[in-house]
Write a protein that holds these residues in place. Sequence first.
Motif, PDB file in Angstrom:
ATOM      1  N   LEU A 105      68.303  44.006  14.191  1.00 17.85           N
ATOM      2  CA  LEU A 105      69.546  44.010  14.957  1.00 17.85           C
ATOM      3  C   LEU A 105      70.724  44.421  14.076  1.00 17.85           C
ATOM      4  CD1 LEU A 105      69.100  40.647  16.930  1.00 17.85           C
ATOM      5  CD2 LEU A 105      68.936  42.940  17.895  1.00 17.85           C
ATOM      6  N   ALA A 106      70.722  43.929  12.830  1.00 24.48           N
ATOM      7  CA  ALA A 106      71.804  44.255  11.899  1.00 24.48           C
ATOM      8  C   ALA A 106      71.827  45.745  11.597  1.00 24.48           C
ATOM      9  CB  ALA A 106      71.643  43.448  10.614  1.00 24.48           C
ATOM     10  N   VAL A 107      70.664  46.331  11.375  1.00 23.32           N
ATOM     11  CA  VAL A 107      70.597  47.772  11.076  1.00 23.32           C
ATOM     12  C   VAL A 107      71.121  48.571  12.261  1.00 23.32           C
ATOM     13  CG1 VAL A 107      69.024  49.708  10.706  1.00 23.32           C
ATOM     14  CG2 VAL A 107      68.753  47.609   9.382  1.00 23.32           C
ATOM     15  N   TYR A 108      70.686  48.212  13.470  1.00 24.35           N
ATOM     16  CA  TYR A 108      71.163  48.913  14.672  1.00 24.35           C
ATOM     17  C   TYR A 108      72.682  48.809  14.763  1.00 24.35           C
ATOM     18  CZ  TYR A 108      71.718  50.295  19.558  1.00 24.35           C
ATOM     19  OH  TYR A 108      72.097  50.932  20.709  1.00 24.35           O
ATOM     20  N   GLY A 109      73.207  47.597  14.566  1.00 30.22           N
ATOM     21  CA  GLY A 109      74.638  47.391  14.670  1.00 30.22           C
ATOM     22  C   GLY A 109      75.424  48.186  13.640  1.00 30.22           C
ATOM     23  N   LEU A 110      74.932  48.223  12.416  1.00 29.86           N
ATOM     24  CA  LEU A 110      75.634  48.962  11.356  1.00 29.86           C
ATOM     25  C   LEU A 110      75.613  50.464  11.615  1.00 29.86           C
ATOM     26  CD1 LEU A 110      74.401  46.943   8.241  1.00 29.86           C
ATOM     27  CD2 LEU A 110      76.702  46.915   9.261  1.00 29.86           C
ATOM     28  N   VAL A 111      74.499  50.964  12.124  1.00 33.33           N
ATOM     29  CA  VAL A 111      74.434  52.391  12.454  1.00 33.33           C
ATOM     30  C   VAL A 111      75.402  52.713  13.585  1.00 33.33           C
ATOM     31  CG1 VAL A 111      72.964  54.212  13.414  1.00 33.33           C
ATOM     32  CG2 VAL A 111      72.082  52.721  11.614  1.00 33.33           C
ATOM     33  N   SER A 112      75.485  51.837  14.578  1.00 28.00           N
ATOM     34  CA  SER A 112      76.413  52.077  15.689  1.00 28.00           C
ATOM     35  C   SER A 112      77.856  52.034  15.200  1.00 28.00           C
ATOM     36  CB  SER A 112      76.198  51.051  16.806  1.00 28.00           C
ATOM     37  OG  SER A 112      76.645  49.765  16.435  1.00 28.00           O
ATOM     38  N   MET A 113      78.137  51.198  14.208  1.00 27.40           N
ATOM     39  CA  MET A 113      79.487  51.179  13.626  1.00 27.40           C
ATOM     40  C   MET A 113      79.775  52.478  12.883  1.00 27.40           C
ATOM     41  SD  MET A 113      79.733  47.281  12.153  1.00 27.40           S
ATOM     42  CE  MET A 113      79.413  45.867  13.220  1.00 27.40           C
ATOM     43  N   ALA A 114      78.792  52.961  12.139  1.00 28.27           N
ATOM     44  CA  ALA A 114      78.969  54.229  11.421  1.00 28.27           C
ATOM     45  C   ALA A 114      79.158  55.388  12.390  1.00 28.27           C
ATOM     46  CB  ALA A 114      77.757  54.491  10.526  1.00 28.27           C
ATOM     47  N   TYR A 115      78.617  55.251  13.584  1.00 29.04           N
ATOM     48  CA  TYR A 115      78.750  56.282  14.610  1.00 29.04           C
ATOM     49  C   TYR A 115      80.215  56.497  14.988  1.00 29.04           C
ATOM     50  CZ  TYR A 115      77.869  58.703  19.056  1.00 29.04           C
ATOM     51  OH  TYR A 115      77.842  59.615  20.075  1.00 29.04           O
ATOM     52  N   SER A 116      81.006  55.398  14.974  1.00 26.45           N
ATOM     53  CA  SER A 116      82.383  55.476  15.459  1.00 26.45           C
ATOM     54  C   SER A 116      83.456  55.345  14.386  1.00 26.45           C
ATOM     55  CB  SER A 116      82.623  54.370  16.511  1.00 26.45           C
ATOM     56  OG  SER A 116      81.704  54.455  17.563  1.00 26.45           O
ATOM     57  N   HIS A 117      83.144  54.674  13.298  1.00 24.68           N
ATOM     58  CA  HIS A 117      84.186  54.367  12.316  1.00 24.68           C
ATOM     59  C   HIS A 117      84.754  55.651  11.707  1.00 24.68           C
ATOM     60  CE1 HIS A 117      86.230  52.659   8.824  1.00 24.68           C
ATOM     61  NE2 HIS A 117      86.182  51.500   9.458  1.00 24.68           N
TER      62      HIS A 117
END
Length: 298
Positions: A105-117
């Motif tokens: 879950l953490a990896v998915y969340g961090l990738v989704s953050m990198a998608y937008s940040h």
Amino acid sequence: MITRSSIKHLRIPFSFFLMPVFFFALALTPNLNEMRLALVFIALHLFLYPSSNGYNSYFDRDEESIGGLKFPPKVTPDLYWLAQVFFVIALLLGAWISWFFASMLAVYGLVSMAYSHPSIRIKKYPWTSWVIAGLFQGYFTFAMAYAGLSELGWEVIFKPHVLIPGLLTSLMLWGNYPLTQVYQHREDARRGDQTLSRTLGIQGTFAFSSFFFALTGAAFVWYFLDRGQTPILWIYLGAMAPILLFFLVWFGFVRTNPEKYASYSWAMGMNALSAISLNAFFIYYFLENTQILQVFGY
């Protein structure tokens, strides 16, 4: 203080569009447990996905329609922290099952953050964002759900019985992903995001998605035939028929007037119909694979 605007930007109902991946994983999970099923479902659809939506909205600050919000309200500062709270809750729910699942879950969340940040913003790279979005919302999410439902670890990711159906879900998303951008060209251009749909053009987007829809259909036909599930194959094709018809009608209108018909309403209609049909099919597939239907004489 949590504003109504921030609650709307979480777009919790939008999670419905991503549920087919979960139900496909559920249909193939041999070690079912009611508590794990509930925890995985809640962690993904009520907390992880809304966290990603809110985080994306916070940095995008869209002024025109986005997925799930035709008229997005103005972003307020509390949205950032609300998205982070939802992310932490998702991790805590995941840890209730196992640290392995929580780490996924953490990896998915961090990738989704990198998608937008803005410091990384994968979203502005057309082909990279297409590959990553389809891979993580499809294959990785399938493997993550399968691991959580079965209380397994990272080792499941490269197992053939997870890898193959997981890649099938990515094929679905790779076909649909550019269509979710087709009505956002002006907004994306304003932010300087060169999305795949902007790169391909409106009609190019539809031609590209047509190819991947055909490839996805052929891959699922092979998958069900390889498993000796011919009756399931026919039900799958029946579920796909209204989606294909809608897409062809939409494409026909777009060819006559791209500016008018490459719209939010048509895109959300496509998403809604796809989600309804695919969720219904994979729920049926789950009931059939677990032989629950036979217990009731069906």
